[in-house]
Design an enzyme around this catalytic site. Structure first.
Site, short mmCIF file in Angstrom:
data_model
loop_
_atom_site.label_atom_id
_atom_site.label_comp_id
_atom_site.label_asym_id
_atom_site.label_seq_id
_atom_site.Cartn_x
_atom_site.Cartn_y
_atom_site.Cartn_z
N CYS A 142 -7.21 -3.12 -31.12
CA CYS A 142 -7.17 -3.48 -32.39
C CYS A 142 -6.01 -4.63 -32.44
O CYS A 142 -6.14 -5.64 -31.85
CB CYS A 142 -7.10 -2.37 -33.44
SG CYS A 142 -7.62 -2.89 -35.36
N HIS A 235 -11.92 0.75 -32.92
CA HIS A 235 -11.10 1.85 -32.51
C HIS A 235 -12.01 3.17 -31.91
O HIS A 235 -12.55 4.18 -32.76
CB HIS A 235 -10.61 2.43 -33.78
CG HIS A 235 -9.43 1.64 -34.40
ND1 HIS A 235 -8.05 2.06 -33.70
CD2 HIS A 235 -9.10 0.64 -35.29
CE1 HIS A 235 -6.99 1.06 -34.35
NE2 HIS A 235 -7.73 0.27 -34.97
N GLU A 237 -11.11 5.68 -30.20
CA GLU A 237 -10.32 6.77 -29.97
C GLU A 237 -10.64 7.45 -31.53
O GLU A 237 -10.10 8.76 -31.52
CB GLU A 237 -8.90 6.40 -29.79
CG GLU A 237 -8.03 5.82 -31.00
CD GLU A 237 -8.10 4.42 -31.19
OE1 GLU A 237 -7.39 4.08 -31.90
OE2 GLU A 237 -9.09 3.71 -30.41
#
Length: 306
Positions: A142, A235, A237
């Site tokens: 990001c 993202h 994650e």
């Protein structure tokens, strides 16, 4: 194989409860295995949440992984206790003589600032430069991706008219990429950002190639031609509830925020959000560790300096 972390780290009990194979330091020292050495430069405000998310993904392979959590010495975290930071994190100065198989640089909530205005920018530039000689492969996430593209290739970022906020479909641009091995034609990833990098700027850089993109969210995954540096605008994650946590937090603050796109079923925020990016997230990080790090990094990391 396990991921090696301190058994006092909050993530340890969380991951162990999920039946993820984690191993404490005292057991790891008795194993005659050369673990992959991975550093995580965690720039996110809630360090514990982000470190747990990333450790969960890095643990989902047969490889033995050893983690160093790293912070910027020029910045004091306001959202995570100093006790936690002192106990589990190292300043960059403490690790800059180390050699690593891999490095992950997270996002940070500073994207609307000019890069040079960020209080740890100079130190982060040191990390970027250091990574060229001391790390075999790096993932930038990001804002970390935008910052890395700006530092290494002078690729600018642009302010969006509206926040890119939701879960978006993506498609492969370079299906032969090692890090996308096993991916289907279409996959999902969450985004939460106010800025973007643009395809036309990336295409001007001979050493960069776009690996995946989205019709809605734009360029998603970029790498250098050697496939050692990766720049991820989304993202992967994130947990199931991360976007909803951001959304309800801002609603409670009275902020004008749109509902995350393609996230709550029927666009009803009372419905549990769909978690449709978990498979691609696990595959991405497993591919990185296996194909981009384990199978390519020198056994003797001192060879990185040659």
């Amino acid at each position: 194989m396990p991921i090696k972390i301190s058994d006092n780290l909050p993530a340890f009990s969380t991951l162990e409860a999920e039946n993820i194979f984690v191993i404490p330091d005292d057991r790891a020292i008795h194993q005659d295995i050369r673990a992959l050495k991975i550093a995580i430069l965690n720039l996110m405000p809630n360090k514990i949440v982000t470190e747990t998310q990333l450790l969960r993904l890095l643990s989902n392979t047969p490889l033995h992984v050893e983690i160093d959590l790293v912070q910027m010495g020029s910045h004091v975290s306001k959202n995570t206790s100093q006790e936690h930071m002192l106990k589990f994190y190292k300043n960059f100065e403490e690790v800059k003589d180390n050699l690593y198989d891999g490095l992950i640089i997270t996002g940070a909530p500073v994207e609307q600032m000019d890069f040079e205005e960020v209080d740890y920018w100079e130190e982060l530039c040191e990390v970027f430069e250091w990574s060229k000689t001391n790390v075999f492969s790096t993932i930038h996430i990001c804002w970390g991706a935008q910052a890395g593209l700006y530092y290494h290739y002078n690729v600018p970022k642009y302010i969006l008219n509206e926040k890119m906020f939701g879960v978006y479909k993506h498609h492969l641009v370079n299906p032969k990429s090692l890090i996308l091995k096993g991916f289907g034609d279409v996959f999902h990833c969450p985004h939460s950002r106010h800025t973007e990098v643009r395809l036309e700027d990336i295409e001007k850089v001979p050493d960069l190639m776009v690996l995946a993109k989205s019709n809605e969210a734009g360029v998603h995954l970029i790498s250098d031609k050697a496939e050692r540096c990766f720049f991820l605008t989304g993202h992967w994650e994130y947990d199931r509830e991360t976007l909803s946590g951001e959304y309800f937090r801002d609603i409670d603050k009275g902020l004008d925020i749109a509902m995350p796109e393609n996230y709550f079923p029927d666009n009803d925020s009372s419905n549990p959000p769909l978690f449709n990016w978990g498979c691609s997230a696990n595959l991405f990080y497993a591919n990185w560790l296996n194909y981009c790090v384990y199978q390519r990094t020198p056994f003797d990391l001192n060879e990185l300096k040659k």
